[in-house]
Enzyme design. Structure first.
Site, PDB file in Angstrom:
ATOM      1  CB  SER A   1      32.893  57.042  13.281  1.00 34.60           C
ATOM      2  OG  SER A   1      33.967  56.392  13.470  1.00 34.60           O
TER       3      SER A   1
ATOM      4  CG  ASP B   1      36.565  51.531  25.150  1.00 38.11           C
ATOM      5  OD1 ASP B   1      37.421  50.773  24.816  1.00 38.11           O
ATOM      6  OD2 ASP B   1      36.762  52.682  24.810  1.00 38.11           O
TER       7      ASP B   1
ATOM      8  CG  ASP C   1      38.038  53.007  20.947  1.00 36.01           C
ATOM      9  OD1 ASP C   1      38.244  53.694  19.938  1.00 36.01           O
ATOM     10  OD2 ASP C   1      37.311  52.961  21.652  1.00 36.01           O
TER      11      ASP C   1
ATOM     12  CG  HIS D   1      36.292  56.325  24.772  1.00 41.45           C
ATOM     13  ND1 HIS D   1      36.662  57.918  24.404  1.00 41.45           N
ATOM     14  CD2 HIS D   1      36.424  55.861  23.433  1.00 41.45           C
ATOM     15  CE1 HIS D   1      37.249  58.043  23.233  1.00 41.45           C
ATOM     16  NE2 HIS D   1      36.978  56.632  22.604  1.00 41.45           N
TER      17      HIS D   1
ATOM     18  CB  CYS E   1      33.377  54.474  21.989  1.00 38.56           C
ATOM     19  SG  CYS E   1      33.733  52.871  22.897  1.00 38.56           S
TER      20      CYS E   1
END
Lengths: 375, 626
Positions: B327, B351, B364, B370, B383
């Site tokens: 990430s 999301d 996810d 989210h 995310c």
């Protein structure tokens, strides 16, 4: 008055011409040894003093007396050589010395004088009735000690003893018909060795009658680079010293090859490299000229000798002196194999000096004997 | 039988004397011609040879340059010590001599092994060390018995020493004896070959290798008159050596030390860079090794231990090993989206917790998703769905082109060797990388994983830190470098390595601000919030967790597999956010979540660098102290 008589007594046996040459050589030697080996300078002065006493003494001995010494000295010398072969001390791979407890003696040195004495005595004995048989006997008398010395092995002394004997035989009148073919064979032989060097010097080839080290020595002479750190090192380094000396030399004590110990045995057998490097071509030719005068004076004494014994002895001693000079300078300049022959009166060392002074004394004795007779 | 009168006899004798005289003349003539040949004709040749004989050029090896950190803390130095040396060519029975020596001086099996190895690669006339660093007592003991050991000497030699031991070993590298391959390379260049006469050590890795020319200096020469035995007689002239130059690093030793300590016994890498100059402040690869072991030639036990360790301490993890960024890639993806106009900062997606593409569900972390996610939130909460869709919209070509501008997938050009280029995936890269045609095709689904820093993404921490520093500097990219300046030890003249701006990535300041703010958010109330609770400065950051282990050449011991299958933890950060003075990238191998194991390391490093605050508890010892 007493001093004058004493001086006459001292000067009487001296051949002035030879003596001046000897003094010149001694002065020269002192200068050279001060450069080559300053530590041994005083020892060499003592050797020289001893040599001069021997010279003077020998000059006082009449040829007639010397004649009587000839046979006993020769026999003693040969017996000692046999003793060396049987019980001698081995040093540096060679058996040359006899240890008598108090001193070590090298009998081969004695033969350098005893050999010409013996043969001159023998030919004197056969005076007027010389036959071919006598030359054969002389050859046999020569072969025994030379063979024993060569076996030690001591090539240098063997050559000197052999040549001293051959000179007597030559002066005694050995026919040119015999000498010429031998000389020719020698020249051809040496030429052949040089021409076929590559093949006969191959490691697997053995030379008949010669030891491995003798072959090695000759092969090294033919190509010093074949053993650059061993025997060839001597030759290579002394050639560098001589060559770099040039015409005028590098000057006394300025020889780099000498002072930096590139020249092995620089104070003894290779002292001529020092002369060459520091005094150049001029020094060499000058020294050679003195030697030439000594030899010529010797030959003159021989030519005027009163007896066969005196003539042959003086002739042989003169040519032996020449042999010393030629073999030594030849090996140092790289045209002859490296054999242990000193440069007369210049190389450091007591024994050779005494032997040579003895020879010069005998020369003077022969010279004086003639004048006495004429008187 | 022939009878001759005495007169005839004498006449013949005189004839013989004359012949002898002529013979003597001829022979002496031969000698004179030989003299003339040697002394006149060949005089020049022999003069040259006499000079060669006499003068020997003895090299004087220069002192190797020091390596110090930006504050002058010495990291590599030289000290003089006695060595026991054997010249094999002067010894008949080497083993017997060594056995006899062992009775006087302690010689261990490893010393013998090392000596044997040296012997194989040396000439027999070289003097080779069998024991280094003799104590005074050992020297005295040997000297008393020296007469027994011709060919064995005691010599004073300069040794390289890394006083901080294992500290920053991958950066400093080490020196070792010049091997055959290096010798060949040196000898290709005449000037260099002359300069290395007498030198037997050369930089093998790290700065020691890359700054070899600066550190080595210029070899001096002494003209020495020698005798035939090679003994020096006197010195004729001396050209003094020029000592090697001192390397002053951009590295902050204390910072490096704190960073190394923060890793504890975990494996990983950290790179900290000054965004405004490219100067590397810390370059950590854990675990480290002791470069002192290599100076004398490493012994087999230590070598085996280092080489066979499952932790691979010799691998330079910071610049050679490459890892998926996870990430931590997202801020760059977001920047790329802004730059290419694919997304605006305020554009939000909904999301649901997954992204459907081509009949495959990309999940996810957070079940149920989210909710509504804009760009800032996508970074703060990390995310995945946002980036799945972003990657899909941008397409792989645009991703590769834009992210490539940050240096991903290419070497940063840092001034030590061994840097890997990593992989910024693209269809072209795939085509080149794979041999089989069916593997060469790029699938759209692969783009989706690239968006979250997975898939074929693979970068070194150096690259990640470099990209982070570039982002921190608003798009201005400096070439990273470890050396601040090179100093001549005699004149103190400095050759400063000026910050070298490589390029400015065209990002609008308002776009930069969006990303910076979002990354500040990460540390305030996002995934980095725990680690940065109570920080007295504003730090921007991004956590990452990478699923794929790709440390090259790694083999696993079965008992360690469990631990070693865990994710790598990553963290990137820069601070202070408003005017960044330091940017960094951290990787903890198998550290799990970046927030848990990587971010706390960043906190300690930033606390020290910005506040001078040292971590409580396991305080690292003062650099410079031994």
């Amino acid at each position: 008055m007493i001093l004058q008589r004493l001086w006459r007594r001292i000067a009487a046996p001296i051949d002035p011409f030879l003596f001046v040459l000897v003094v010149m050589l001694i002065c020269f030697t002192t200068v050279v040894q001060l450069s080559a080996s300053p530590d041994r300078w005083q020892a060499q002065m003592i050797n020289t003093a001893v040599g001069l006493v021997v010279l003077w003494t020998a000059a006082n001995v009449t040829p007639q007396l010397l004649q009587r010494f000839a046979l006993p000295l020769y026999v003693l010398g040969v017996l000692l050589l046999v003793a060396v072969a049987l019980f001698g001390q081995i040093s540096k791979g060679a058996q040359r010395w006899l240890d008598l407890g108090v001193m070590r003696i090298q009998p081969s040195e004695l033969l350098k004088i005893a050999m010409p004495l013996m043969l001159a005595w023998y030919f004197q004995l056969r005076e007027g009735s010389l036959a071919v048989r006598d030359f054969l006997v002389a050859g046999a008398l020569l072969a025994v000690p030379v063979g024993l010395i060569a076996k030690q092995p001591d090539l240098g002394t063997a050559i000197l003893v052999l040549s001293s004997g051959l000179f007597v035989i030559f002066f005694a009148g050995l026919s040119w018909k015999l000498i010429a073919p031998v000389l020719l064979a020698g020249v051809v032989g040496v030429g052949a060795i040089i021409a076929t060097e590559d093949r006969i010097c191959a490691p697997e080839v053995q030379w008949p009658g010669l030891r491995e080290y003798q072959k090695h020595r000759i092969c090294t002479l033919l190509d010093p680079t074949s053993d650059p750190l061993g025997k060839g090192f001597h030759t290579i380094q002394s050639e560098i010293a001589i060559g770099s000396g040039g015409v005028l030399g590098k000057g006394w004590r300025n020889g780099t090859q000498t002072q930096l110990e590139f020249i092995p045995e620089r104070h003894t057998d290779f002292v001529f490299a020092v002369v060459s490097e520091e005094f150049g071509l001029l020094g060499n030719v000058g020294l050679l000229f003195i030697f030439l005068l000594v030899i010529m004076r010797g030959l003159m004494i021989a030519a005027n000798g009163a007896t066969v014994f005196g003539r042959l002895l003086a002739g042989a001693i003169s040519l032996s002196f020449f042999t010393y000079v030629f073999v030594n300078m030849g090996m140092v300049t790289g045209i002859l194999p490296v054999v242990g022959v000193p440069l007369p009166l210049v190389s450091y060392g007591g024994t050779a000096l005494v032997t040579l002074c003895l020879g010069l004394g005998i020369l003077m004795s022969v010279a004086r004997h003639r004048t006495l007779l004429q008187k | 039988m022939e009878f001759k009168t005495p007169e005839q006899e004498i006449a013949r004798f005189r004839g013989r004397v004359l012949a002898a005289g002529v013979f003597v003349f001829v022979c002496f003539g031969l000698l004179v011609s030989r003299f003339v040949w040697l002394q006149v004709i060949k005089h020049d040749y022999y003069s040259t040879r006499a000079e060669d004989n006499r003068i020997s050029l003895v090299p004087i090896v220069p002192n190797r340059g020091l390596i110090v950190d930006r504050n002058g803390v010495v990291l590599a130095r030289n000290y003089s010590a006695y060595t026991l040396e054997i010249t094999p060519g002067r010894i008949k029975d080497l083993d017997a001599t060594i056995d006899a020596l062992a009775g006087v001086i302690d010689i261990e099996a490893k010393d013998r092994k090392r000596f044997k190895k040296l012997l194989e690669e040396s000439k027999t006339f070289e003097s080779l060390p069998i024991r280094n660093r003799l104590t005074d007592e050992e020297v005295a003991r040997f000297v008393a018995q020296r007469y027994r050991f011709p060919g064995v000497d005691i010599k004073a030699r300069l040794f390289r020493q890394y006083p901080e031991g294992t500290f920053a070993s991958h950066v400093l590298g080490y020196i070792g004896r010049i091997n055959d391959r290096e010798k060949q390379r040196i000898e290709e260049d005449d000037e260099r070959a002359a300069n290395y006469r007498g030198t037997d050590h050369i930089g093998k890795s790290g700065l020691e290798q890359s700054y070899e020319d600066e550190l080595h200096g210029t070899t001096g020469f002494e003209q020495i008159e020698v005798d035939a035995g090679g003994r020096a007689v006197r010195s004729l002239a001396r050209t003094p050596p020029v000592p090697g130059r001192k390397l002053v690093l951009t590295l902050d030793a204390k910072l490096q030390k704190i960073a190394e300590a923060a890793f504890g016994n975990r494996r990983g890498a950290l790179v900290a860079i000054e965004p405004g100059s490219g100067g590397v402040l810390a370059l950590v690869s854990m675990p480290t090794f002791d470069p002192n072991l290599f100076v004398d030639g490493i012994d087999p036990q230590n070598w085996d231990a280092l080489n066979n360790s499952p932790d691979h301490p010799l691998i330079q993890r910071a610049i050679y090993a490459s890892y998926p960024p996870g990430s931590t890639f997202k801020p760059f993806m977001a920047t790329a989206a802004l730059m290419t106009g694919k997304r605006s900062a305020t554009q939000a997606i909904s999301d649901p917790g997954f992204f459907w593409f081509g009949g495959h569900q990309f999940r996810d972390d957070k079940k149920g998703g989210h909710g509504s996610v804009d760009m800032a939130k996508s970074i703060i909460v990390s995310c995945d769905t946002y980036y799945y869709s972003l990657a899909n919209e941008m397409g792989i070509d645009a991703i590769a082109r834009t992210l490539g501008q940050f240096g991903f997938g290419s070497r940063t050009g840092i001034d030590i060797a061994g840097e890997a280029s990593g992989v910024l995936p693209s269809p072209e890269w795939k085509k080149k990388h794979f041999k089989k045609p069916e593997l060469q095709k790029w699938y759209a689904g692969e783009t989706i994983s690239v968006g979250i820093g997975q898939g074929y993404n693979n970068y070194t921490m150096m690259q990640l830190a470099h990209a982070t520093a570039t982002l921190a500097a608003g798009g201005v990219m400096y070439k990273p470098h470890l050396v601040k300046y090179v100093q001549d030890p005699r004149t103190n003249a400095r050759r400063v390595i000026e910050p070298q701006p490589l390029k400015t990535i065209p990002i609008k300041p308002e776009h930069i601000k969006v990303i910076h703010d979002a990354m500040v958010g990460v540390n305030k109330y996002g995934t980095g919030a725990r680690a940065f609770a109570g920080a007295q400065y504003v730090a921007a950051g991004k956590t990452g967790t990478a699923q794929v282990f790709s440390l090259k050449g790694a083999k696993y011991e079965s008992h360690a597999v469990g631990e070693r299958l865990r994710d790598h933890a990553l963290f990137i950060a820069f601070a202070p956010a408003e005017a960044p003075k330091i940017a960094l990238a951290i990787l903890v191998e198998n550290g799990g979540f970046g927030a848990e194991s990587a971010a706390p390391i960043a906190r300690q490093v930033l606390d020290y660098y910005l506040l001078g605050k040292e971590p409580a508890g396991a305080a690292p010892e003062q650099p410079g102290a031994e």
